[in-house]
Design a protein around this motif. Structure first.
Motif, mmCIF file in Angstrom:
data_model
loop_
_atom_site.group_PDB
_atom_site.id
_atom_site.type_symbol
_atom_site.label_atom_id
_atom_site.label_comp_id
_atom_site.label_asym_id
_atom_site.label_seq_id
_atom_site.Cartn_x
_atom_site.Cartn_y
_atom_site.Cartn_z
ATOM 1 N N GLU A 76 0.804 -1.222 -0.062
ATOM 2 C CA GLU A 76 0.002 -0.114 -0.087
ATOM 3 C C GLU A 76 0.943 1.106 0.113
ATOM 4 O OE1 GLU A 76 -3.102 1.909 3.147
ATOM 5 O OE2 GLU A 76 -3.407 -0.418 2.689
ATOM 6 N N GLY A 77 0.859 2.201 -0.806
ATOM 7 C CA GLY A 77 1.468 3.437 -1.112
ATOM 8 C C GLY A 77 2.669 3.112 -2.012
ATOM 9 N N PRO A 78 3.381 4.179 -1.967
ATOM 10 C CA PRO A 78 4.439 3.988 -2.789
ATOM 11 C C PRO A 78 5.815 3.413 -2.066
ATOM 12 C CG PRO A 78 4.522 6.333 -1.872
ATOM 13 C CD PRO A 78 3.299 5.502 -1.529
ATOM 14 N N ALA A 79 6.785 2.711 -3.023
ATOM 15 C CA ALA A 79 7.825 1.851 -2.439
ATOM 16 C C ALA A 79 8.542 2.880 -1.739
ATOM 17 C CB ALA A 79 8.305 1.463 -3.832
ATOM 18 N N PRO A 80 9.136 2.558 -0.795
ATOM 19 C CA PRO A 80 10.026 3.244 0.044
ATOM 20 C C PRO A 80 11.467 3.525 -0.639
ATOM 21 C CG PRO A 80 10.077 1.021 0.844
ATOM 22 C CD PRO A 80 8.897 1.123 -0.146
ATOM 23 N N ASP A 81 12.077 4.599 -0.537
ATOM 24 C CA ASP A 81 13.216 5.133 -1.274
ATOM 25 C C ASP A 81 14.421 4.505 -0.442
ATOM 26 O OD1 ASP A 81 15.018 6.317 -3.031
ATOM 27 O OD2 ASP A 81 15.127 8.214 -1.901
ATOM 28 N N THR A 82 14.461 3.224 -0.419
ATOM 29 C CA THR A 82 15.341 2.629 0.560
ATOM 30 C C THR A 82 16.126 1.243 -0.302
ATOM 31 O OG1 THR A 82 15.903 1.693 2.733
ATOM 32 C CG2 THR A 82 13.827 0.962 1.462
ATOM 33 N N THR A 83 17.364 0.685 -0.052
ATOM 34 C CA THR A 83 17.802 -0.158 -0.728
ATOM 35 C C THR A 83 17.727 -1.750 0.145
ATOM 36 O OG1 THR A 83 19.743 1.033 -1.240
ATOM 37 C CG2 THR A 83 20.150 -1.002 -1.456
ATOM 38 N N LEU A 84 17.357 -1.471 1.416
ATOM 39 C CA LEU A 84 17.213 -2.565 2.247
ATOM 40 C C LEU A 84 16.549 -2.055 3.655
ATOM 41 C CD1 LEU A 84 19.510 -3.086 5.156
ATOM 42 C CD2 LEU A 84 20.903 -2.978 3.172
ATOM 43 N N ILE A 85 16.121 -3.070 4.267
ATOM 44 C CA ILE A 85 15.217 -2.956 5.510
ATOM 45 C C ILE A 85 15.602 -4.040 6.555
ATOM 46 C CG2 ILE A 85 13.130 -2.819 6.830
ATOM 47 C CD1 ILE A 85 11.933 -1.628 4.395
ATOM 48 N N ALA A 86 16.131 -3.573 7.786
ATOM 49 C CA ALA A 86 16.490 -4.505 8.506
ATOM 50 C C ALA A 86 15.709 -4.594 9.737
ATOM 51 C CB ALA A 86 18.133 -4.339 9.050
ATOM 52 N N ILE A 87 15.156 -5.589 10.501
ATOM 53 C CA ILE A 87 14.505 -5.608 11.672
ATOM 54 C C ILE A 87 15.154 -6.413 12.693
ATOM 55 C CG2 ILE A 87 12.374 -6.403 12.889
ATOM 56 C CD1 ILE A 87 11.130 -6.007 10.160
#
Length: 140
Positions: A76-87
């Motif tokens: 939902e919504g635009p893609a984040p302007d990010t290369t990776l996400i870490a949790i």
């Protein structure tokens, strides 16, 4: 509502919670927290060393990566302007704090900051609405 930066981490909770446990309840110091990192790589030079070493520093503080992925699928919504996400899950705010302030992490954090645009957040394991029975109700 960001409150400031500590070693490149965007802090979304009171500074006093991050810098010491004075005045914190047992619940606040024993509650699991999640560090969420959105990283847009601008220079890949830091990645091999960071990827090979930081997970051990996280582990030293009781943390565990739940994900460190570039496979980001917008729902939902635009893609984040990010290369990776870490949790990363930590057993408590104090444990996350230990990682954030660990001198062993400092050079890796600095390299990441210089080679990326990063937004780091820490959230706890509460339910703001208080309607999910297996989560604690968030305190206001």
């Amino acid at each position: 509502m960001p409150l400031g930066l500590i070693r490149g981490f965007l802090v979304t909770m009171p500074y006093s919670t991050l810098v010491g446990s004075a005045g914190l309840s047992k619940k606040e110091t024993d509650m699991a927290v999640y560090l969420i990192a959105n990283v847009k790589v601008t220079d890949e030079a830091w990645i091999p060393s960071y990827a090979a070493n930081v997970h051990e520093i996280v582990h030293k503080h009781g943390g565990e990566y739940l994900s460190r992925s570039a496979n980001i699928t917008p729902i939902e919504g635009p893609a984040p302007d990010t290369t990776l996400i870490a949790i990363i899950k930590f057993p408590s705010m104090n444990a996350a704090q230990g990682f954030i302030k660990d001198p062993d992490y400092a050079p890796y954090g600095k390299a990441r900051q210089q080679g990326s645009g990063s937004h780091f957040y820490i959230i706890d394991d509460t339910d703001v609405a208080g309607s999910i029975p297996y989560l604690s109700k968030a305190e206001s």
